[in-house]
Design a protein around this motif. Structure first.
Motif, PDB file in Angstrom:
ATOM      1  N   UNK A  41       0.842  -1.177   0.000  1.00  0.00           N
ATOM      2  CA  UNK A  41       0.000   0.000   0.000  1.00  0.00           C
ATOM      3  C   UNK A  41       0.881   1.231   0.000  1.00  0.00           C
ATOM      4  N   UNK A  42       0.311   2.350   0.391  1.00  0.00           N
ATOM      5  CA  UNK A  42       1.101   3.564   0.464  1.00  0.00           C
ATOM      6  C   UNK A  42       0.274   4.779   0.100  1.00  0.00           C
ATOM      7  N   UNK A  43       0.921   5.904  -0.011  1.00  0.00           N
ATOM      8  CA  UNK A  43       0.263   7.155  -0.386  1.00  0.00           C
ATOM      9  C   UNK A  43       0.343   7.312  -1.896  1.00  0.00           C
ATOM     10  N   UNK A  44      -0.801   7.384  -2.542  1.00  0.00           N
ATOM     11  CA  UNK A  44      -0.864   7.536  -3.988  1.00  0.00           C
ATOM     12  C   UNK A  44      -0.798   9.023  -4.328  1.00  0.00           C
ATOM     13  N   UNK A  45       0.286   9.405  -4.970  1.00  0.00           N
ATOM     14  CA  UNK A  45       0.538  10.806  -5.299  1.00  0.00           C
ATOM     15  C   UNK A  45       0.245  11.053  -6.774  1.00  0.00           C
ATOM     16  N   UNK A  63       2.688   8.177  -8.372  1.00  0.00           N
ATOM     17  CA  UNK A  63       3.618   7.386  -7.569  1.00  0.00           C
ATOM     18  C   UNK A  63       2.923   6.816  -6.350  1.00  0.00           C
ATOM     19  N   UNK A  64       3.451   5.729  -5.862  1.00  0.00           N
ATOM     20  CA  UNK A  64       3.005   5.130  -4.611  1.00  0.00           C
ATOM     21  C   UNK A  64       4.162   5.264  -3.631  1.00  0.00           C
ATOM     22  N   UNK A  65       4.011   6.153  -2.660  1.00  0.00           N
ATOM     23  CA  UNK A  65       5.102   6.520  -1.758  1.00  0.00           C
ATOM     24  C   UNK A  65       4.837   5.939  -0.369  1.00  0.00           C
ATOM     25  N   UNK A  66       5.866   5.337   0.211  1.00  0.00           N
ATOM     26  CA  UNK A  66       5.734   4.736   1.537  1.00  0.00           C
ATOM     27  C   UNK A  66       5.993   5.766   2.631  1.00  0.00           C
ATOM     28  N   UNK A  67       5.628   5.401   3.859  1.00  0.00           N
ATOM     29  CA  UNK A  67       5.928   6.233   5.032  1.00  0.00           C
ATOM     30  C   UNK A  67       7.148   5.682   5.754  1.00  0.00           C
ATOM     31  N   UNK A  68       7.859   6.559   6.418  1.00  0.00           N
ATOM     32  CA  UNK A  68       8.952   6.155   7.287  1.00  0.00           C
ATOM     33  C   UNK A  68       8.937   7.051   8.512  1.00  0.00           C
ATOM     34  N   UNK A  69       9.695   6.672   9.521  1.00  0.00           N
ATOM     35  CA  UNK A  69       9.720   7.468  10.757  1.00  0.00           C
ATOM     36  C   UNK A  69      10.941   8.380  10.785  1.00  0.00           C
ATOM     37  N   UNK A 124       6.866  10.480   8.080  1.00  0.00           N
ATOM     38  CA  UNK A 124       7.046  11.333   6.908  1.00  0.00           C
ATOM     39  C   UNK A 124       7.020  10.462   5.654  1.00  0.00           C
ATOM     40  N   UNK A 125       6.787  11.097   4.514  1.00  0.00           N
ATOM     41  CA  UNK A 125       6.834  10.382   3.246  1.00  0.00           C
ATOM     42  C   UNK A 125       8.289  10.060   2.912  1.00  0.00           C
ATOM     43  N   UNK A 126       8.549   8.818   2.561  1.00  0.00           N
ATOM     44  CA  UNK A 126       9.919   8.368   2.319  1.00  0.00           C
ATOM     45  C   UNK A 126      10.295   8.641   0.860  1.00  0.00           C
ATOM     46  N   UNK A 127      10.757   9.846   0.595  1.00  0.00           N
ATOM     47  CA  UNK A 127      11.122  10.229  -0.765  1.00  0.00           C
ATOM     48  C   UNK A 127      12.517   9.740  -1.147  1.00  0.00           C
ATOM     49  N   UNK A 128      13.254   9.215  -0.171  1.00  0.00           N
ATOM     50  CA  UNK A 128      14.600   8.711  -0.461  1.00  0.00           C
ATOM     51  C   UNK A 128      14.561   7.318  -1.079  1.00  0.00           C
ATOM     52  N   UNK A 129      13.451   6.633  -0.936  1.00  0.00           N
ATOM     53  CA  UNK A 129      13.354   5.254  -1.443  1.00  0.00           C
ATOM     54  C   UNK A 129      12.029   5.084  -2.188  1.00  0.00           C
ATOM     55  N   UNK A 130      11.930   5.718  -3.336  1.00  0.00           N
ATOM     56  CA  UNK A 130      10.717   5.597  -4.154  1.00  0.00           C
ATOM     57  C   UNK A 130      10.753   4.254  -4.874  1.00  0.00           C
ATOM     58  N   UNK A 131       9.681   3.502  -4.773  1.00  0.00           N
ATOM     59  CA  UNK A 131       9.663   2.155  -5.346  1.00  0.00           C
ATOM     60  C   UNK A 131       8.800   2.054  -6.593  1.00  0.00           C
ATOM     61  N   UNK A 132       7.645   2.695  -6.577  1.00  0.00           N
ATOM     62  CA  UNK A 132       6.722   2.611  -7.703  1.00  0.00           C
ATOM     63  C   UNK A 132       6.344   4.018  -8.151  1.00  0.00           C
ATOM     64  N   UNK A 133       6.719   4.374  -9.362  1.00  0.00           N
ATOM     65  CA  UNK A 133       6.425   5.721  -9.850  1.00  0.00           C
ATOM     66  C   UNK A 133       6.545   5.753 -11.366  1.00  0.00           C
ATOM     67  N   UNK A 134       5.807   6.672 -11.961  1.00  0.00           N
ATOM     68  CA  UNK A 134       5.901   6.908 -13.408  1.00  0.00           C
ATOM     69  C   UNK A 134       5.746   8.398 -13.656  1.00  0.00           C
ATOM     70  N   UNK A 135       6.403   8.867 -14.709  1.00  0.00           N
ATOM     71  CA  UNK A 135       6.276  10.265 -15.103  1.00  0.00           C
ATOM     72  C   UNK A 135       5.914  10.317 -16.585  1.00  0.00           C
ATOM     73  N   UNK A 136       4.824  11.021 -16.883  1.00  0.00           N
ATOM     74  CA  UNK A 136       4.324  11.110 -18.253  1.00  0.00           C
ATOM     75  C   UNK A 136       4.597  12.515 -18.778  1.00  0.00           C
ATOM     76  N   UNK A 137       5.312  12.599 -19.879  1.00  0.00           N
ATOM     77  CA  UNK A 137       5.548  13.880 -20.538  1.00  0.00           C
ATOM     78  C   UNK A 137       4.308  14.196 -21.370  1.00  0.00           C
TER      79      UNK A 137
END
Length: 335
Positions: free
Chosen positions: A103-107, A122-128, A143-156
């Motif tokens: 699961x995670x936060x869907x951005x 993106x699907x971003x996880x939480x960390x402490x 906090x949102x763990x932006x240092x370890x992004x696992x699932x994400x896509x960027x559309x131009x």
């Protein structure tokens, strides 16, 4: 980097097999420095993450509906928040069907960079994290763990609209979290692989090596151009932008700005006009050089272990597949 729209939802999916629970955000994220900082940090982390795929949309269908919802939003037929709700509900269903516990936060974020529009999903996880209160007490916060992004896509979005024949207007993380997890998220986006980033980068570097050899630049000139190429390519990685052959050619030689581009066009390398750079491949492309007692040696790092073998104990190099010009000279000398 103006943020036009941004929404965050949350999918709670535990590894015990219980159904996923979707918590919808009440509205778009309001304009704030925190929102803008979040997106800036996300982009920096996304650009720096190695192992991306590059592709384009499948034809819209029941299996790949996201592009159709996106077309409707961009045409003004739905609000961004409504688009994100429809999309995250679909993502939650896919997560259930795939029996995956991530699961995670869907951005969802629509933003501009220069004249180009992008959509991040993106699907971003939480960390402490530990913070300090005003009373100087330590406190643990999530906090949102932006240092370890696992699932994400960027559309131009601009590339998709203006160049529908493009095969690389979507980038997505491949990562190391497992093939099934990657495939389910890529299916959610509706992306299919269009360009082999590492393969294209290797071909570009091979073309560059051929070019340097054909120009007979000498050790210093070859090293300087190699450093220029790697510096430019890695700067494109940091920006999240492709390598443009015409621009690279200009960077390599101010006096002959078309020389490298024309060299590639005159050969059968099969390279596109723009290439998604692969950071891992580029980092291996360095040049070893040395000169002593009439001996000058220069070769690129990626050749070590294939065409060049180093015996550390004996202090010797073994060379394979010598350049034709050098082989001819040696034959004539030994005749």
């Amino acid at each position: 980097m103006p943020v036009l729209h941004s929404v965050i939802h949350k999918i709670d999916k535990k590894p015990d097999g219980t159904p996923a629970v979707l918590f919808l955000g009440g509205a778009e994220q309001v304009e704030s420095q925190a929102r803008d900082n979040l997106m800036n940090q996300f982009n920096e982390s996304y650009n720096a993450t190695a192992g991306k795929g590059w592709g384009f949309f499948h034809s819209e269908s029941g299996a790949y509906p996201l592009s159709g919802w996106l077309v409707k939003y961009l045409a003004g037929g739905s609000a961004f928040f409504d688009f994100s709700v429809t999309a995250v509900e679909h993502l939650t269903r896919l997560m259930e069907e795939s029996n995956l516990s991530t699961g995670g936060h869907a951005l969802f974020c629509h933003y501009q960079q220069g004249l180009t529009d992008y959509l991040i999903i993106a699907l971003v996880q939480e960390t402490e994290a530990v913070t300090m209160t005003e009373e100087l007490h330590l406190m643990t916060v999530k906090r949102l763990d932006l240092d370890h992004i696992r699932l994400a896509a960027r559309i131009n979005l601009s590339e998709w609209k203006n160049n529908p024949q493009s095969r690389q207007y979507i980038s997505y993380l491949k990562g190391k979290q497992g093939r099934r997890l990657n495939e389910y998220f890529r299916d959610f986006i509706g992306a299919q692989e269009g360009v082999d980033g590492p393969g294209e980068t290797r071909t570009l570097l091979k073309a560059f090596s051929d070019f340097v050899e054909s120009e007979d630049l000498g050790e210093d000139g070859a090293r300087e151009k190699t450093e220029t190429l790697v510096s430019y390519a890695l700067s494109q990685v940091k920006l999240g932008e492709p390598i443009t052959l015409d621009e690279l050619s200009e960077v390599l030689d101010d006096d002959q700005p078309k020389a490298f581009a024309e060299f590639i066009q005159g050969k059968d390398y099969g390279l596109s006009a723009s290439i998604p750079p692969d950071k891992k491949t580029l980092n291996k492309f360095r040049r070893f050089t040395g000169r002593a007692d009439g001996l000058s040696i220069s070769f690129e790092q990626h050749l070590l272990g294939s065409k060049v073998e180093f015996d550390e104990a004996g202090g010797t190099l073994t060379l394979r597949k010598l350049p034709t010009q050098l082989s001819d000279q040696l034959r004539r000398a030994s005749a």
